[in-house]
Enzyme design. Structure first.
Site, PDB file in Angstrom:
ATOM      1  N   MET A   1       0.821  -1.209   0.000  1.00 43.92           N
ATOM      2  CA  MET A   1       0.000   0.000   0.000  1.00 43.92           C
ATOM      3  C   MET A   1       0.849   1.251   0.000  1.00 43.92           C
ATOM      4  O   MET A   1       0.458   2.265  -0.565  1.00 43.92           O
ATOM      5  CB  MET A   1      -0.966   0.002   1.174  1.00 43.92           C
ATOM      6  CG  MET A   1      -0.336  -0.048   2.544  1.00 43.92           C
ATOM      7  SD  MET A   1      -1.607  -0.121   3.821  1.00 43.92           S
ATOM      8  CE  MET A   1      -0.596  -0.260   5.256  1.00 43.92           C
ATOM      9  N   CYS A   2       2.026   1.225   0.579  1.00 39.84           N
ATOM     10  CA  CYS A   2       3.015   2.312   0.514  1.00 39.84           C
ATOM     11  C   CYS A   2       2.501   3.638   1.093  1.00 39.84           C
ATOM     12  O   CYS A   2       1.309   3.847   1.261  1.00 39.84           O
ATOM     13  CB  CYS A   2       3.480   2.531  -0.920  1.00 39.84           C
ATOM     14  SG  CYS A   2       4.213   1.062  -1.674  1.00 39.84           S
ATOM     15  N   GLY A   3       3.436   4.507   1.384  1.00 38.48           N
ATOM     16  CA  GLY A   3       3.125   5.834   1.883  1.00 38.48           C
ATOM     17  C   GLY A   3       3.987   6.861   1.176  1.00 38.48           C
ATOM     18  O   GLY A   3       5.155   6.601   0.883  1.00 38.48           O
ATOM     19  N   ARG A  32       2.661   1.951   6.729  1.00 42.83           N
ATOM     20  CA  ARG A  32       2.173   1.809   5.359  1.00 42.83           C
ATOM     21  C   ARG A  32       3.220   1.153   4.458  1.00 42.83           C
ATOM     22  O   ARG A  32       2.878   0.663   3.368  1.00 42.83           O
ATOM     23  CB  ARG A  32       1.790   3.169   4.772  1.00 42.83           C
ATOM     24  CG  ARG A  32       0.547   3.794   5.371  1.00 42.83           C
ATOM     25  CD  ARG A  32       0.083   4.983   4.550  1.00 42.83           C
ATOM     26  NE  ARG A  32      -0.320   4.595   3.212  1.00 42.83           N
ATOM     27  CZ  ARG A  32      -1.539   4.177   2.879  1.00 42.83           C
ATOM     28  NH1 ARG A  32      -2.490   4.088   3.808  1.00 42.83           N
ATOM     29  NH2 ARG A  32      -1.817   3.841   1.634  1.00 42.83           N
TER      30      ARG A  32
END
Length: 298
Positions: A1-3, A32
């Site tokens: 999902m990454c940030g 994240r």
């Protein structure tokens, strides 16, 4: 999902604290993307000089390389080492010989970014640790972007971490996935854009480099991306003079922005912005789908 995070300073008085604010924003979003992180900071640059940010593939003392490198290009070089990365400053007319000298050592060094003002760092590990290892909190500058990665489609490696840079003083961080990146990669390879990884985000960076090389502004390149890049994405882009944000037409990835008289900030979640000065009086908004937001230094 990454940030993703980004901070563009309008008020020069805040420039000494850029890295500290960016480090705090990255740390908040560690959950994240806990497997790797990276950031780019646009700080001071010397006239007629280029910075090359290099990653050493092995640990150890950089002095033997630096001495050999200086002898090869026949001039002294300025070097800053931050953990696994070196930043080498050379006169602009020596940039090509420097690149050739580095390319001759593929087992020792990898170029992660070049530019007059940009320094780019990325590594495997928790974002808070990566920021601490590279000393982000002490860095000054006008703007910067960062990324926390959760590798869902590829291995956890430093090469796969963001930001990706495919042109001078230009880099990109991305949350999402591109469905047509292999087709776009083939086009860009024919146009002379080189890639170091199979990551779709590097293709997005290369696409912007190509468009801007053809004469487009950053905003125009991002507008064209809406037609040519398929998938779901949020891009935050840095250039020597600017900062931009683009979400795809569906915009399923979370994003929030804050603007005051002092700065513009981006975060995948509001909590990344909550510690910024004056946030309680900021104009908070969610970037609209398929809309380019861009700011430039004056």
């Amino acid at each position: 999902m990454c940030g993703i995070v980004g901070l563009f300073l309008k008020n020069p008085a805040l420039e000494p604290a850029l890295g500290a604010h960016l480090a705090g924003m990255l740390g908040v979003l560690s959950d994240r993307g806990p497997d790797s992180a990276g950031f780019a900071v646009y700080g001071a640059g010397e006239p007629d000089h280029v910075k090359l940010t290099l990653r050493m593939t092995g640990a150890g003392d950089s002095r033997p390389f630096v001495e050999a490198f200086a002898a090869e290009i026949r001039m002294p070089v300025q070097v800053t080492q931050r953990r696994t990365h070196l930043v080498i400053s050379v006169p602009s007319d020596m940039a090509e010989p420097a690149a050739r000298a580095i390319a001759a050592r593929p087992d020792e060094l990898q170029v992660v970014g070049t530019g007059r003002r940009m320094e780019l760092y990325k590594e495997v590990g928790l974002p808070t640790r990566v920021a601490e290892d590279f000393g982000l909190a002490a860095m000054a500058g006008t703007h910067g972007i960062g990324h926390t990665r959760m590798a869902t489609e590829s291995a956890v490696t430093t090469a796969g971490a963001h930001p990706f840079s495919t042109g001078p003083d230009q880099c990109l961080v991305h949350n999402g996935s591109l469905s047509n990146h292999n087709n776009v990669r083939r086009v860009l390879l024919r146009e002379g854009i080189a890639f170091a990884t199979e990551n779709d985000s590097e293709v997005a960076a290369g696409y912007l480099t190509w468009r801007m090389r053809e004469g487009a502004s950053l905003g125009e390149a991002l507008e064209a991306a809406l037609s040519d890049l398929d998938g779901f994405y949020t891009f935050v882009v840095g250039t020597e003079s600017g900062f931009a944000v683009l979400r795809d037409p569906i915009s399923c990835k979370p994003a929030v922005m804050a603007e005051t008289d002092d700065y513009v900030a981006f975060g995948s979640e509001y909590r990344a912005l909550a510690g910024l000065p004056g946030i309680e009086a900021a104009h908070l908004f969610e970037p609209e789908p398929a809309t380019v937001y861009a700011w430039q230094r004056h």
